[in-house]
Design an enzyme around this catalytic site. Structure first.
Site, PDB file in Angstrom:
ATOM      1  N   HIS A  22      27.563  -5.464   8.531  1.00  0.00           N
ATOM      2  CA  HIS A  22      28.631  -4.740   7.716  1.00  0.00           C
ATOM      3  C   HIS A  22      27.864  -4.460   6.303  1.00  0.00           C
ATOM      4  CE1 HIS A  22      32.428  -3.672   5.557  1.00  0.00           C
ATOM      5  NE2 HIS A  22      31.816  -3.828   4.652  1.00  0.00           N
ATOM      6  N   GLU A  23      27.286  -5.521   5.538  1.00  0.00           N
ATOM      7  CA  GLU A  23      26.650  -5.366   4.350  1.00  0.00           C
ATOM      8  C   GLU A  23      25.388  -4.555   4.327  1.00  0.00           C
ATOM      9  OE1 GLU A  23      28.159  -6.035   1.686  1.00  0.00           O
ATOM     10  OE2 GLU A  23      29.967  -6.861   2.685  1.00  0.00           O
ATOM     11  N   HIS A  26      25.795  -1.018   4.353  1.00  0.00           N
ATOM     12  CA  HIS A  26      25.768  -0.502   2.883  1.00  0.00           C
ATOM     13  C   HIS A  26      24.462  -0.245   2.275  1.00  0.00           C
ATOM     14  CE1 HIS A  26      30.334  -0.595   2.774  1.00  0.00           C
ATOM     15  NE2 HIS A  26      30.246  -1.952   2.784  1.00  0.00           N
ATOM     16  N   ASP A 206      43.304  14.711  41.333  1.00  0.00           N
ATOM     17  CA  ASP A 206      42.473  15.907  40.989  1.00  0.00           C
ATOM     18  C   ASP A 206      42.984  16.985  40.131  1.00  0.00           C
ATOM     19  OD1 ASP A 206      40.603  14.970  42.835  1.00  0.00           O
ATOM     20  OD2 ASP A 206      41.132  16.212  44.522  1.00  0.00           O
TER      21      ASP A 206
END
Length: 408
Positions: A22-23, A26, A206
């Site tokens: 996550h970091e 950034h 279908d």
């Protein structure tokens, strides 16, 4: 016990990797746009080690939970040195700042998708929405007074085959029974069990709706007594048509991309629903701390998720382990985008507020306003931090004294 400990450790490691990435999201996007990244650290507490490469210091803290990415000038109020000023984040275009702020959540979404893709390509994905798509059509239905007879029916001559005789085929999706909509296979079962004899049904085949009449048969089946789950099975008479529904969907390496994408959409819907239900479920968490039975749908902390991860490994339920890891990534990603400070979504909201405000001022012939004064938002921010801390404390306590457990 060893398997349980291993499962807890693996799940905790998965969370640590998610936070670190996550970091990193950034950091990578900030560097790509030319912003100054001062530090990128994994964990918190005292520094275990660090090194500098270029203008960024990288390091590991002794407590490897969490992490941070220090970008110079996230707001115009942040102090920057004269050399940092040209690369201060607040100087860049709004869309670039938005990308950097959202990159952490996007990383969680990518991680969740990768986990789901690997599941789809190797072990299949669970039928999360209970889609009533026919997996197989039985050659007959008849009485089965034991689980063994139910799993391995030995068809006697003349035994009815309702679904097969009506023309139901594997791949058909039952959309209604006797005019009642059946969006899930549980709905199909609930509608069929109390019935007998010719029953109108609609199936989607279908892409087209096919009208069928199925002669529902009444058979005897063993069921668990809800008052005594470990006791002898009760024999009850119930309606049956002789079909099975898929508990999992299997994919090849290429088809797994579409399967994982569709499943990701379903998980986003469920994540949003869970967020909307979050406040009303907090009282049940408090009650569980004081001895009430823990509702499995109540919020849980990372501690509770890790415990379930450990139990999943202990019972060999790797599908549940990976699904929990993927869902946690989606939840964190969505939650982090909520327009509340100090979340990334809150910073994005402030950034776009400034953009829209200045646009409106220009329309009225006025100069752009100054940057939002974050100090004026500090009171609201502290209230939200306090509420968030209280919720974390409650869920962690509940996960220790009255945890949610896997039931098989």
């Amino acid at each position: 016990m060893l398997a349980y400990i291993l499962g807890v450790a693996l799940f905790a490691l998965g969370i640590c990797v998610s936070v670190a990435l996550h970091e990193a999201g950034h950091m990578v996007t900030a560097k790509a746009f030319g912003m100054k990244v001062r530090r990128y650290f994994i964990g918190f507490g005292p520094t275990a080690f660090s090194f500098r490469r270029g203008e960024t210091e990288y390091g590991l803290k002794w407590i490897p939970l969490g992490g941070f990415c220090d970008i110079a000038g996230m707001t115009a109020l942040d102090e920057v040195t004269p050399t940092e000023a040209p690369k201060a984040m607040w100087r860049f275009k709004v869309w670039k700042r938005t990308v950097v702020l959202a990159a952490g959540s996007i990383t969680h979404f990518i991680l969740g998708f990768i986990v789901l893709y690997l599941m789809a390509a190797t072990m299949g994905l669970p039928n999360l929405m209970g889609t009533p798509e026919i997996a197989s059509v039985s050659s007959c239905v008849q009485d089965a007074r034991t689980d063994e007879q139910y799993r391995n029916p030995d068809c006697t001559p003349g035994a009815p085959a309702p679904a097969r005789n009506a023309g139901i085929q594997p791949g058909d999706v039952i959309v209604s029974v006797a005019g009642e909509s059946t969006p899930t296979y549980s709905d199909v079962v609930d509608e069929i069990q109390p019935r007998s004899g010719p029953t109108p049904m609609e199936v989607r085949r279908d892409g087209e709706i096919v009208q069928l009449t199925v002669d529902v048969a009444k058979v005897e089946r063993p069921v668990v007594d809800p008052q005594d789950p470990s006791g002898p099975r009760q024999i009850v008479e119930t309606g049956s048509i002789g079909v099975t529904f898929p508990r999992t969907f299997d994919y090849g390496p290429v088809a797994a991309i579409g399967g994982a994408a569709s499943f990701t959409g379903e998980m986003f819907v469920q994540t949003w629903q869970r967020l909307l239900e979050f406040p009303e479920r907090i009282p049940a968490v408090v009650e569980s701390i004081f001895g009430e039975e823990r509702d499995p749908n109540t919020p849980m902390s990372v501690v509770g998720a890790s415990r379930i991860g450990g139990e999943a490994v202990e019972h060999g339920l790797w599908t549940l382990f990976l699904l929990l890891l993927a869902s946690l990534n989606f939840f964190i990603g969505v939650f982090n985008l909520l327009p509340l400070l100090p979340l990334d979504g809150g910073h994005i909201a402030v950034t776009w507020y400034e953009k829209v405000r200045d646009w409106l001022r220009r329309l009225r012939g006025k100069a752009a306003g100054g940057p939002v004064d974050y100090t004026k938002l500090s009171a609201v921010t502290m209230v939200l931090v306090f509420i968030g801390g209280a919720v974390v404390l409650l869920t962690v306590t509940a996960d220790i004294v009255n945890p949610i457990r896997i039931t098989q």
